[in-house]
Enzyme design. Sequence first.
Site, mmCIF file in Angstrom:
data_model
loop_
_atom_site.group_PDB
_atom_site.id
_atom_site.type_symbol
_atom_site.label_atom_id
_atom_site.label_comp_id
_atom_site.label_asym_id
_atom_site.label_seq_id
_atom_site.Cartn_x
_atom_site.Cartn_y
_atom_site.Cartn_z
ATOM 1 N N ASP A 1 28.854 2.263 30.457
ATOM 2 C CA ASP A 1 29.813 1.480 30.711
ATOM 3 C C ASP A 1 29.603 0.509 31.719
ATOM 4 O O ASP A 1 29.146 0.991 32.842
ATOM 5 C CB ASP A 1 31.106 2.150 30.908
ATOM 6 C CG ASP A 1 32.414 1.452 30.849
ATOM 7 O OD1 ASP A 1 32.321 -0.086 30.788
ATOM 8 O OD2 ASP A 1 33.657 1.983 30.600
ATOM 9 N N ASP B 1 30.944 -4.565 26.740
ATOM 10 C CA ASP B 1 30.490 -4.225 27.870
ATOM 11 C C ASP B 1 30.289 -2.447 27.978
ATOM 12 O O ASP B 1 30.176 -1.917 28.907
ATOM 13 C CB ASP B 1 31.176 -4.514 29.188
ATOM 14 C CG ASP B 1 32.524 -3.945 29.214
ATOM 15 O OD1 ASP B 1 33.010 -3.459 28.062
ATOM 16 O OD2 ASP B 1 33.172 -4.167 30.256
ATOM 17 N N GLU B 2 30.550 -1.909 26.654
ATOM 18 C CA GLU B 2 30.166 -0.544 26.740
ATOM 19 C C GLU B 2 29.803 -0.003 25.340
ATOM 20 O O GLU B 2 29.975 -0.769 24.108
ATOM 21 C CB GLU B 2 31.718 0.120 26.961
ATOM 22 C CG GLU B 2 32.777 -0.139 26.144
ATOM 23 C CD GLU B 2 33.971 0.531 26.476
ATOM 24 O OE1 GLU B 2 34.073 1.686 26.642
ATOM 25 O OE2 GLU B 2 35.092 -0.427 26.588
#
Length: 399
Positions: free
Chosen positions: A12, A106-107
């Site tokens: 993350d 974003d993860e």
Amino acid sequence: MEQFAEPIFHVDMDSFFVEVERLDDAALIGKPVAVGGTGRRGVIASASYEARAYGVRSAMPVGEARRRCPDLVVVNSAHSRYGEISRSVFEVMRSFTPIVEGISIDEAFLDVSGLRRHYPSVETIGAAIRSAIRDRVGIPASVGIATTKFVAKLASKHAKPDGMLRIPAGTELEFLHPLEVTEMWGVGEATERTLRDLGVRTIGDLAGVPFGLLERRVGSAAARHLASLARAEDPRPVEGGSPTRSISSEGTFSVDIDDRDRIEREVLRMCDQVAARLAKAHVAGHVVTLKVRFSDFTTITRSSRRAEAVSHTAEIWETAGELIGRAGIAGRSIRLLGISVGDLVDAAAVRQLSFGHERRDAAAEAVDEVRERFGPGSVIPARIAPQPGIDRSRRRADS
DNA sequence: TCTGGGGTCCTAGGACCC
DNA sequence: TCTGGGGTCCTAGGACCC
């Protein structure tokens, strides 16, 4: 061969949008920074840890954020850049293992079982991934390591910022049960209220609620989800991302609108944006949905299923126009409009099945081609194009 | 303080069919 | 004649996530 006991990683990025902005502007480093909408009705999308110290949070109106943190630097969000950096980060992750499941920009979840021979422990893999992202892309990432997706995700959250946390196999409940139930995936404001009425505050409390009671209060699917996760039962494997189910475009106006012509032009513009993105993804969809948020924030949707999948501006607009008629908007002020196309199917398959649309398709394909070469704004419907000599000032004020 | 934009999934009611 | 039961599809709304 012996396997890792905790093969699932959750990687993350830390305040991703802010860190991307800092890549491009070093002056932002060390300052309280937030990325968000800079218009009258903007909200925070991502806040730096310096800003979070003042209570600035994502989804918070920018005005409130500035009140809490007077020195806050607010940067307007630049989405294409985030996508670019995201792709670089995913490349780095895929250089470690092919089993990467992206769950947002974003993860991602990673399964590192295959790296057993190359690394002595999961911690060394986690450290290598973190420093590779730092070295090759330039932004920090946190890593959670566990036996299941759910625990790995909570572990990365607790590792932040710029850290790593492994929850050893067998200690999951020790880690989970003291945590607030609001930390769980799938527990938002409404479910939190319901659970609080049941006297549930922690994940441990939740694990003790009789299933029938839980099911009556939150519904069957949510009850099954919550009950298993509270017991650290989560058999979901890490797998390739699922196909996109819908593509949408929506927008909030800085000042509410109520003029029918303006409303239609805005919706047409959104149909066109959705069409451009459908073309880029080579998909078409059966369901067109219009979303309207009125000035009092009540929100309605009107949708219609088409026997034939639609993908071009004119086709989407044809349905959207009918939906506007069904939405009961006359005389009401509108703050947001949106268009979405869902139940997506492969565009090539649609073309093979449909006859009699060759001419329209040929024109629309020419549009797609020009857009591909010269950018999405290179071809726009006449009705939303700037009209020379007519009312320029008003149009500028509108945008 | 006055509430973004991109999504996913679930539920419930009504239509419709057998 | 005054009322079934199950299954599927469609639509609207809402909760939730980042």
